[in-house]
Design a protein around this motif. Structure first.
Motif, PDB file in Angstrom:
ATOM      1  N   ALA A 192      -5.938  -1.038   2.044  1.00 10.91           N
ATOM      2  CA  ALA A 192      -5.569  -2.438   1.817  1.00 10.91           C
ATOM      3  C   ALA A 192      -4.558  -2.917   2.859  1.00 10.91           C
ATOM      4  CB  ALA A 192      -4.999  -2.607   0.418  1.00 10.91           C
ATOM      5  N   ALA A 243       0.831  -1.206   0.000  1.00 14.81           N
ATOM      6  CA  ALA A 243       0.000   0.000   0.000  1.00 14.81           C
ATOM      7  C   ALA A 243       0.862   1.250   0.000  1.00 14.81           C
ATOM      8  CB  ALA A 243      -0.933  -0.004   1.208  1.00 14.81           C
ATOM      9  N   ALA A 279       2.171   1.743  -3.452  1.00 15.14           N
ATOM     10  CA  ALA A 279       1.108   2.236  -4.330  1.00 15.14           C
ATOM     11  C   ALA A 279       0.806   3.693  -4.054  1.00 15.14           C
ATOM     12  CB  ALA A 279      -0.152   1.394  -4.158  1.00 15.14           C
ATOM     13  N   SER A 280       0.798   4.058  -2.775  1.00 11.06           N
ATOM     14  CA  SER A 280       0.493   5.452  -2.453  1.00 11.06           C
ATOM     15  C   SER A 280       1.613   6.376  -2.896  1.00 11.06           C
ATOM     16  CB  SER A 280       0.226   5.629  -0.966  1.00 11.06           C
ATOM     17  OG  SER A 280       1.417   5.492  -0.229  1.00 11.06           O
ATOM     18  N   CYS A 319      -5.468   6.966  -2.989  1.00  9.76           N
ATOM     19  CA  CYS A 319      -4.602   6.766  -1.837  1.00  9.76           C
ATOM     20  C   CYS A 319      -5.366   6.090  -0.706  1.00  9.76           C
ATOM     21  CB  CYS A 319      -4.009   8.097  -1.372  1.00  9.76           C
ATOM     22  SG  CYS A 319      -2.839   7.891  -0.015  1.00  9.76           S
ATOM     23  N   GLN A 365      -7.918   4.155  -0.934  1.00 13.54           N
ATOM     24  CA  GLN A 365      -8.196   2.773  -1.317  1.00 13.54           C
ATOM     25  C   GLN A 365      -6.952   1.904  -1.158  1.00 13.54           C
ATOM     26  OE1 GLN A 365      -9.794   2.285  -5.265  1.00 13.54           O
ATOM     27  NE2 GLN A 365     -10.654   0.300  -4.753  1.00 13.54           N
ATOM     28  N   SER A 366      -5.817   2.371  -1.658  1.00  8.25           N
ATOM     29  CA  SER A 366      -4.602   1.561  -1.535  1.00  8.25           C
ATOM     30  C   SER A 366      -4.115   1.514  -0.089  1.00  8.25           C
ATOM     31  CB  SER A 366      -3.506   2.084  -2.468  1.00  8.25           C
ATOM     32  OG  SER A 366      -3.095   3.376  -2.094  1.00  8.25           O
ATOM     33  N   THR A 373      -4.365   4.989   7.683  1.00  7.52           N
ATOM     34  CA  THR A 373      -4.595   5.424   6.304  1.00  7.52           C
ATOM     35  C   THR A 373      -4.477   6.938   6.169  1.00  7.52           C
ATOM     36  OG1 THR A 373      -6.043   3.509   6.005  1.00  7.52           O
ATOM     37  CG2 THR A 373      -6.166   5.237   4.337  1.00  7.52           C
TER      38      THR A 373
END
Length: 115
Positions: free
Chosen positions: A45, A10, A13-14, A39, A41-42, A59
């Motif tokens: 995860a 994550a 990805a972010s 951001c 959403q990832s 998050t």
């Protein structure tokens, strides 16, 4: 171990979704909202599944630059033409609304129950 791997994925990805703040300055408000959603959403995860509060804290920390940008855009729109107390109240309402939306999005992405 599995949650650590998910957190690293994550984070990666972010980082791909979350450019530096100077690059974010060139984004339109719509693009900033889209980037924030990606951001969230990832980041969700890899968020802890011990409870929604922990997932939201983790998050939000990961997506802080995107949150800051969207918050600035929304506050600017909400306070346009207002002064003093009216502007401050509009600012606080805009921030609360964004915070509520963020918590709901994380709840939806993680499947955890709302606060």
């Amino acid at each position: 171990m599995r949650s650590t791997l998910a957190l690293f994925l994550a984070l990666g990805a972010s980082m791909a979704l979350g450019p530096s703040l100077s690059a974010q300055d060139a984004l339109s408000p719509r693009q900033a909202e889209t980037r924030l959603r990606g951001c969230l959403q990832s980041g969700s995860a890899g968020a802890p599944r011990t409870g929604l509060r922990a997932a939201v804290v983790a998050t939000r920390a990961l997506c802080a630059p995107q949150i800051k940008r969207v918050q600035a855009d929304r506050v600017a729109v909400a306070t346009q033409g207002l002064t003093d107390d009216d502007a401050e109240q509009a600012k606080q309402r805009a921030i609360r609304q964004l915070n509520d939306e963020i918590a709901l999005a994380i709840a939806n992405f993680t499947g955890l129950k709302t606060l």
